[in-house]
Design a protein around this motif. Structure first.
Motif, PDB file in Angstrom:
ATOM      1  N   UNK A 176      -1.572   1.761  11.121  1.00  0.00           N
ATOM      2  CA  UNK A 176      -0.595   0.790  11.615  1.00  0.00           C
ATOM      3  C   UNK A 176      -0.525  -0.490  10.784  1.00  0.00           C
ATOM      4  N   UNK A 177      -1.670  -0.953  10.267  1.00  0.00           N
ATOM      5  CA  UNK A 177      -1.656  -2.174   9.459  1.00  0.00           C
ATOM      6  C   UNK A 177      -1.030  -1.888   8.096  1.00  0.00           C
ATOM      7  N   UNK A 178      -1.368  -0.743   7.499  1.00  0.00           N
ATOM      8  CA  UNK A 178      -0.758  -0.365   6.230  1.00  0.00           C
ATOM      9  C   UNK A 178       0.750  -0.212   6.385  1.00  0.00           C
ATOM     10  N   UNK A 179       1.185   0.389   7.476  1.00  0.00           N
ATOM     11  CA  UNK A 179       2.622   0.553   7.737  1.00  0.00           C
ATOM     12  C   UNK A 179       3.302  -0.801   7.898  1.00  0.00           C
ATOM     13  N   UNK A 180       2.664  -1.720   8.626  1.00  0.00           N
ATOM     14  CA  UNK A 180       3.264  -3.040   8.834  1.00  0.00           C
ATOM     15  C   UNK A 180       3.531  -3.742   7.517  1.00  0.00           C
ATOM     16  N   UNK A 181       2.659  -3.521   6.528  1.00  0.00           N
ATOM     17  CA  UNK A 181       2.831  -4.167   5.226  1.00  0.00           C
ATOM     18  C   UNK A 181       3.768  -3.379   4.322  1.00  0.00           C
ATOM     19  N   UNK A 182       3.522  -2.095   4.163  1.00  0.00           N
ATOM     20  CA  UNK A 182       4.206  -1.326   3.116  1.00  0.00           C
ATOM     21  C   UNK A 182       5.546  -0.747   3.564  1.00  0.00           C
ATOM     22  N   UNK A 183       5.802  -0.701   4.865  1.00  0.00           N
ATOM     23  CA  UNK A 183       7.077  -0.188   5.371  1.00  0.00           C
ATOM     24  C   UNK A 183       7.911  -1.293   6.004  1.00  0.00           C
ATOM     25  N   UNK A 184       7.280  -2.129   6.824  1.00  0.00           N
ATOM     26  CA  UNK A 184       8.034  -3.112   7.607  1.00  0.00           C
ATOM     27  C   UNK A 184       8.202  -4.458   6.921  1.00  0.00           C
ATOM     28  N   UNK A 185       7.342  -4.796   5.984  1.00  0.00           N
ATOM     29  CA  UNK A 185       7.389  -6.095   5.316  1.00  0.00           C
ATOM     30  C   UNK A 185       8.071  -5.932   3.952  1.00  0.00           C
ATOM     31  N   UNK A 205       5.781  -3.797  -3.362  1.00  0.00           N
ATOM     32  CA  UNK A 205       4.494  -3.678  -4.056  1.00  0.00           C
ATOM     33  C   UNK A 205       3.739  -2.401  -3.689  1.00  0.00           C
ATOM     34  N   UNK A 206       4.254  -1.631  -2.711  1.00  0.00           N
ATOM     35  CA  UNK A 206       3.480  -0.533  -2.137  1.00  0.00           C
ATOM     36  C   UNK A 206       3.091   0.520  -3.163  1.00  0.00           C
ATOM     37  N   UNK A 207       4.043   0.973  -3.970  1.00  0.00           N
ATOM     38  CA  UNK A 207       3.738   2.057  -4.910  1.00  0.00           C
ATOM     39  C   UNK A 207       2.652   1.647  -5.891  1.00  0.00           C
ATOM     40  N   UNK A 208       2.750   0.435  -6.420  1.00  0.00           N
ATOM     41  CA  UNK A 208       1.744  -0.034  -7.371  1.00  0.00           C
ATOM     42  C   UNK A 208       0.398  -0.218  -6.696  1.00  0.00           C
ATOM     43  N   UNK A 209       0.412  -0.718  -5.464  1.00  0.00           N
ATOM     44  CA  UNK A 209      -0.853  -0.917  -4.757  1.00  0.00           C
ATOM     45  C   UNK A 209      -1.537   0.424  -4.512  1.00  0.00           C
ATOM     46  N   UNK A 210      -0.799   1.399  -4.016  1.00  0.00           N
ATOM     47  CA  UNK A 210      -1.407   2.694  -3.717  1.00  0.00           C
ATOM     48  C   UNK A 210      -1.877   3.401  -4.975  1.00  0.00           C
ATOM     49  N   UNK A 211      -1.282   3.077  -6.109  1.00  0.00           N
ATOM     50  CA  UNK A 211      -1.692   3.704  -7.364  1.00  0.00           C
ATOM     51  C   UNK A 211      -2.952   3.082  -7.956  1.00  0.00           C
ATOM     52  N   UNK A 212      -3.362   1.904  -7.458  1.00  0.00           N
ATOM     53  CA  UNK A 212      -4.622   1.308  -7.921  1.00  0.00           C
ATOM     54  C   UNK A 212      -5.763   2.289  -7.719  1.00  0.00           C
ATOM     55  N   UNK A 213      -6.752   2.186  -8.572  1.00  0.00           N
ATOM     56  CA  UNK A 213      -7.850   3.144  -8.499  1.00  0.00           C
ATOM     57  C   UNK A 213      -9.162   2.460  -8.164  1.00  0.00           C
TER      58      UNK A 213
END
Length: 672
Positions: A317-326, A332-340
């Protein structure tokens, strides 16, 4: 992995050579915070009959503590000289960082009882149990009026130093004796060799939309680092998964994107192999102790606790609030999730968590019986935010986890999948799983809350509320007037091992209002629960309590008193959770007018309570007393019967920085 950054010298809580750090008095504790460059420290001087000195460092969650023997008469500490940052070296030339200060107390003598230099976890245990591992204890070195405790860490790394010099009074026979005027003054230096964290600066932490609340800003600043957020000080100066996720969720409107991502990254990089969220980490010397106890040698590799059941369902729910709703997070979501993190992308870690969530939720989605709800782990008395032994009153299936967090996590998985965020990290089996999470979420939404729903007839409810009010010495008339002649409806705090409700009214309705999809009846029930005067509901003149045992049998009532950690006490962040949840519901356009009026009424009552407790707002929790029918805020931990003591700076108590008070005279619902 922490992105490379240039760290500017920081001194928001103490600017060397300028104004001293603010002093926060809370009950018996005198608190002063220092954050300057690579030094961060929290000084706690405890007054009363059992004086104590603690200096806690975010670096390694380390600390130095000195306990004195019980005094014949209570005495009070004052700061003669506020703490300033200092740098020294140990005997091998390795750097030690800490603070120097001077403190004064009026008492004939202080007998040195025990010094403990180690992880704050060890200091916490000594405070609670009066014992510490023998290998961390060290004898003092006395030289005239100076007393020094110093040692390396158990793994041989740079350790700790605590030095006292009596500048008024003298040392004699293992005690510190007062001067002719009855006062003792100590020059104190406390140091740790653990590696420093990288603090956020104010402009990189909060957006201009954050509230202008100096105390909350100072507390948040002290607890915010590029590596992670700290849960609270002095007792929890390290990562806690639940605290991080709830704080990031509530602060998200005013946190900068890098700060939000710090919180999410810290959780994703600490997941278990099967995707569970780490509740707490053991670092520094406490990790060394863990490894030694396991026969693994003196390693300081972090170890993690996965005993809680709620945190796994908070991440999505917190990830969704940032990467989908904000919108900021969407960009920034794609780049953030691609971080290693090593060989693993953060998106792959998130996918691992979603598999964990769906696997845990599957049985109830297929067969919605209470036996298929999410239960506490075997042998555990706690497993969610009410993590004291009596927090759920013996319950095994918590309301918040099952009625709110599980369906919210499933909804979030569906939303992130629909947004395409999971595509690079999902296997064919994952895609099949994600195709059915929307249906699973609906089953949980529809079926789980009703298993906790209780209704007590008006006559019984009025009698029990009146009896409990008289027993506790609180006003009964407002509570009885609010009840009227209607049944009292509420959700039980949990179900026990036999599926029976634990009859405690509670504040976890805030989760439903903020993260769930409550229908109009559920919104009305939640608003009534929050706004009704205690003990018919949760509202008091000292704030909204988190538990109300008025309808419980006497033995259960005794476990939920105002001296219990999760009893009839006020947790600051739960007031904020309720405020954010009510604001979310007030923005709806589909609520009937009568329900909307209840939401607005609850907002009014809640913000009045928030105003009444502003002085302790950044604290972890507080208790209360009643005199002449009026409630008074009391520091939790200041009384001998309290189960613990409150942190002066608590991460999720700073979330008011993101809250906006409803405009005066606001009526009706809908976007504003």
């Amino acid at each position: 992995m922490i992105p490379t950054r240039v760290l500017a010298p920081l001194a928001l809580l103490l600017l060397t050579g300028t104004a001293p750090a603010p002093v926060v008095e809370e009950g018996l504790n005198l608190n002063s915070f220092v954050q300057a460059g690579d030094v961060a420290a929290h000084v706690v001087l405890r007054s009363g009959s059992d004086p104590r000195l603690i200096v806690a460092f975010p670096a390694g969650n380390s600390g130095t503590g000195l306990w004195f023997s019980k005094l014949a008469q209570p005495a009070r500490w004052t700061l003669a000289t506020p703490p300033v940052p200092v740098h020294e070296a140990d005997a091998q030339g390795r750097p030690l960082r800490g603070v120097r200060l001077a403190a004064q107390i009026t008492t004939p003598r202080l007998d040195l009882k025990q010094a403990v230099l180690s992880s704050v976890r060890v200091l916490r245990d000594y405070q609670a149990l009066g014992k510490a591992p023998a290998q961390v204890l060290v004898a003092p070195r006395v030289d005239g009026n100076s007393v020094v405790w110093q040692r390396d860490r158990l793994d041989g790394h740079a350790g700790y130093r605590l030095a006292l010099t009596v500048t008024h009074g003298r040392v004699a026979d293992g005690a510190i004796l007062a001067g002719p005027d009855g006062r003792i003054t100590l020059a104190i230096t406390a140091l740790s060799g653990d590696p420093a964290l990288t603090p956020y600066t104010a402009p990189t932490l909060l957006t201009p939309q954050a509230a202008a609340d100096p105390a909350a800003r100072r507390a948040l600043q002290f607890l915010s680092y590029h590596e992670k957020f700290l849960a609270g000080s002095w007792r929890f100066n390290t990562y806690f998964g639940r605290d991080t996720l709830m704080s990031v969720r509530l602060l998200m409107p005013v946190l900068t994107p890098p700060a939000v991502e710090t919180g999410l990254r810290s959780v994703l990089t600490r997941l278990s192999a099967d995707g569970n969220v780490a509740h707490e980490e053991d670092i520094g010397e406490f990790a060394v102790l863990d490894h030694l106890a396991a026969g693994q040698g003196a390693s300081d590799a972090p170890t993690y606790n996965y005993a809680m059941i709620d945190s796994a369902f908070l991440l999505a729910p917190v990830a969704r609030a940032y990467m989908v709703d904000d919108p900021r997070g969407q960009a920034r979501a794609a780049a953030f999730l691609a971080e290693r993190d090593g060989d693993t992308a953060l998106g792959a870690a998130l996918m691992r968590n979603l598999r964990h969530v769906v696997q845990a939720a599957d049985a109830f989605a297929r067969d919605p019986r209470w036996q298929n709800l999410i239960a506490l782990k075997p042998g555990m008395d706690a497993g969610e935010w009410r993590d004291s032994n009596d927090g759920l009153g013996g319950g095994r299936y918590p309301y918040d986890v099952n009625a709110v967090l599980v369906p919210a996590a499933l909804d979030a998985a569906a939303a992130m999948a629909q947004a395409g965020l999971l595509d690079p990290y999902a296997t064919p089996d994952d895609r099949a799983m994600l195709a059915r999470v929307g249906h699973m979420a609906q089953v949980w939404h529809d079926q789980a809350p009703r298993l906790f729903l209780q209704s007590v007839d008006a006559a019984t409810a009025r009698a029990q509320v009146d009896a409990y009010a008289r027993q506790e010495g609180v006003p009964a008339a407002p509570a009885l007037a609010a009840l009227g002649n209607a049944p009292l409806r509420y959700h039980a705090i949990a179900l026990d091992a036999a599926g029976q409700p634990v009859p405690i009214i509670h504040s976890d309705e805030g989760f439903a209002l903020l993260m769930g999809k409550p229908d109009a009846d559920q919104v009305a029930l939640a608003a009534d629960t929050m706004a009704r005067p205690f003990p018919a509901g949760l509202m008091t003149g000292a704030g909204m309590v988190v538990a109300d045992p008025a309808l419980a049998p006497a033995p259960l009532q005794a476990r939920f008193g105002r001296n219990a950690y999760h009893g009839t006490v006020v947790w600051s962040w739960h007031q904020a959770l309720a405020a954010a949840g009510l604001a979310r519901q007030a923005a709806r356009t589909d609520l009937p007018g009568a329900v909307c009026a209840k939401v607005r009424g609850a907002q009014g009552a809640l913000w009045q309570a928030i105003d009444a407790s502003r002085a302790v707002q950044s604290s972890e929790l507080w208790s209360w007393s009643v005199t002449g029918g009026r409630y008074k805020v009391e520091a939790f931990g200041a009384r001998g019967g309290d189960a613990d003591e409150s942190n002066a700076a608590q991460l999720w108590s700073t979330v008011y920085l993101a809250l906006k008070r409803p405009a005066p005279g606001m009526t009706g619902c809908g976007p504003r």
